[in-house]
Design a protein around this motif. Sequence first.
Motif, PDB file in Angstrom:
ATOM      1  N   THR A 177       0.988  -1.246   0.117  1.00  0.00           N
ATOM      2  CA  THR A 177      -0.007   0.004   0.167  1.00  0.00           C
ATOM      3  C   THR A 177       0.911   1.152  -0.014  1.00  0.00           C
ATOM      4  O   THR A 177       2.073   1.309   0.342  1.00  0.00           O
ATOM      5  CB  THR A 177      -0.659   0.249   1.311  1.00  0.00           C
ATOM      6  OG1 THR A 177      -0.182   0.212   2.397  1.00  0.00           O
ATOM      7  CG2 THR A 177      -1.793  -1.194   1.394  1.00  0.00           C
ATOM      8  N   GLU A 178       0.384   2.392  -0.240  1.00  0.00           N
ATOM      9  CA  GLU A 178       0.936   3.735  -0.151  1.00  0.00           C
ATOM     10  C   GLU A 178       1.884   3.947   1.331  1.00  0.00           C
ATOM     11  O   GLU A 178       2.858   4.140   1.324  1.00  0.00           O
ATOM     12  CB  GLU A 178      -0.021   4.991  -0.525  1.00  0.00           C
ATOM     13  CG  GLU A 178       0.980   6.293  -0.535  1.00  0.00           C
ATOM     14  CD  GLU A 178       0.060   7.203  -1.062  1.00  0.00           C
ATOM     15  OE1 GLU A 178       0.538   8.585  -0.937  1.00  0.00           O
ATOM     16  OE2 GLU A 178      -1.052   7.143  -1.789  1.00  0.00           O
ATOM     17  N   ARG A 228       4.633   1.615   1.421  1.00  0.00           N
ATOM     18  CA  ARG A 228       5.712   2.088   0.781  1.00  0.00           C
ATOM     19  C   ARG A 228       6.580   3.410   1.308  1.00  0.00           C
ATOM     20  O   ARG A 228       7.679   3.823   1.147  1.00  0.00           O
ATOM     21  CB  ARG A 228       5.307   2.470  -0.625  1.00  0.00           C
ATOM     22  CG  ARG A 228       5.036   1.287  -1.575  1.00  0.00           C
ATOM     23  CD  ARG A 228       4.697   1.644  -3.019  1.00  0.00           C
ATOM     24  NE  ARG A 228       3.499   2.654  -3.503  1.00  0.00           N
ATOM     25  CZ  ARG A 228       2.244   2.810  -3.487  1.00  0.00           C
ATOM     26  NH1 ARG A 228       1.705   1.345  -3.422  1.00  0.00           N
ATOM     27  NH2 ARG A 228       1.597   3.607  -3.745  1.00  0.00           N
ATOM     28  N   ALA A 230       5.814   8.139  -2.108  1.00  0.00           N
ATOM     29  CA  ALA A 230       5.286   6.873  -2.203  1.00  0.00           C
ATOM     30  C   ALA A 230       4.200   6.741  -3.320  1.00  0.00           C
ATOM     31  O   ALA A 230       4.075   5.638  -3.799  1.00  0.00           O
ATOM     32  CB  ALA A 230       4.906   6.303  -0.843  1.00  0.00           C
ATOM     33  N   ALA A 231       3.309   7.532  -3.361  1.00  0.00           N
ATOM     34  CA  ALA A 231       2.264   7.273  -4.427  1.00  0.00           C
ATOM     35  C   ALA A 231       2.560   7.389  -5.941  1.00  0.00           C
ATOM     36  O   ALA A 231       1.879   6.871  -6.694  1.00  0.00           O
ATOM     37  CB  ALA A 231       1.258   8.458  -4.022  1.00  0.00           C
ATOM     38  N   ARG A 232       3.783   7.871  -6.041  1.00  0.00           N
ATOM     39  CA  ARG A 232       4.468   7.884  -7.424  1.00  0.00           C
ATOM     40  C   ARG A 232       5.375   6.847  -7.728  1.00  0.00           C
ATOM     41  O   ARG A 232       6.086   6.749  -8.881  1.00  0.00           O
ATOM     42  CB  ARG A 232       5.298   9.178  -7.389  1.00  0.00           C
ATOM     43  CG  ARG A 232       4.235  10.312  -7.504  1.00  0.00           C
ATOM     44  CD  ARG A 232       5.101  11.709  -7.459  1.00  0.00           C
ATOM     45  NE  ARG A 232       3.860  12.765  -7.235  1.00  0.00           N
ATOM     46  CZ  ARG A 232       4.123  13.839  -7.899  1.00  0.00           C
ATOM     47  NH1 ARG A 232       4.694  14.009  -8.895  1.00  0.00           N
ATOM     48  NH2 ARG A 232       3.075  14.818  -7.836  1.00  0.00           N
ATOM     49  N   GLN A 252       6.139   2.197  -7.226  1.00  0.00           N
ATOM     50  CA  GLN A 252       5.900   0.821  -6.965  1.00  0.00           C
ATOM     51  C   GLN A 252       7.214   0.179  -6.378  1.00  0.00           C
ATOM     52  O   GLN A 252       8.228   0.299  -6.708  1.00  0.00           O
ATOM     53  CB  GLN A 252       5.190   0.164  -7.893  1.00  0.00           C
ATOM     54  CG  GLN A 252       3.717   0.732  -8.188  1.00  0.00           C
ATOM     55  CD  GLN A 252       2.878   0.643  -7.054  1.00  0.00           C
ATOM     56  OE1 GLN A 252       2.807  -0.528  -6.168  1.00  0.00           O
ATOM     57  NE2 GLN A 252       1.915   1.312  -7.049  1.00  0.00           N
TER      58      GLN A 252
END
Length: 183
Positions: free
Chosen positions: A47-48, A51, A105-107, A109
């Motif tokens: 998950t974000e 990460r 972290a949303a950017r 994987q």
Amino acid sequence: MKRGPAGIERQDEGERVTTQIRAKLKASKTLAAQEREFLQLKSLQWTEAQRADARIYCAGVVVQFHQNVPGFRRGERVTVRQSDEHGVQVGRGNGEPVLLPLDEAARFQVYESRQIALSPGEMIRITQNGFTKDKRRLNNGDLRQVKAFTKDGDIKLGNGGVIPKDYGHLTHGYCLTSYGAQS
């Protein structure tokens, strides 16, 4: 392979079935005996929030950016060297160490880096959108047949496209879980 109790590796059901199918295809000479190893990136499905947590990173994990971030470009891959109280240190292809921007972290994987054996005649499934060397679109979930390998080691497809040897976002295309089928 998945880690079971005490860290022992075990095959999941899909991997076991794929191994059996490939063995039968090789015995019937549907798959060429010639086999090559390629990079395979298997998503860790973090998950974000995961990460963004430096404590769960370990050396060898691959991070790939799907959006530009200051200091990193879209599509860039880096490998985790270490994580500690100062953050997550990653290495670029040129060996340059840099801190992973966990606040972004949303950017990106996170992936486990593996090897996958492929033979001419093999069916593969694309696991992330991308492009062949001649800019043909590869869509997540596409099934393609391996025709041959180029002299540079890339994967030549039955439809004429060529996947770079370090593409990574592919798996065998024989056994599909219900989760994977939803892609």
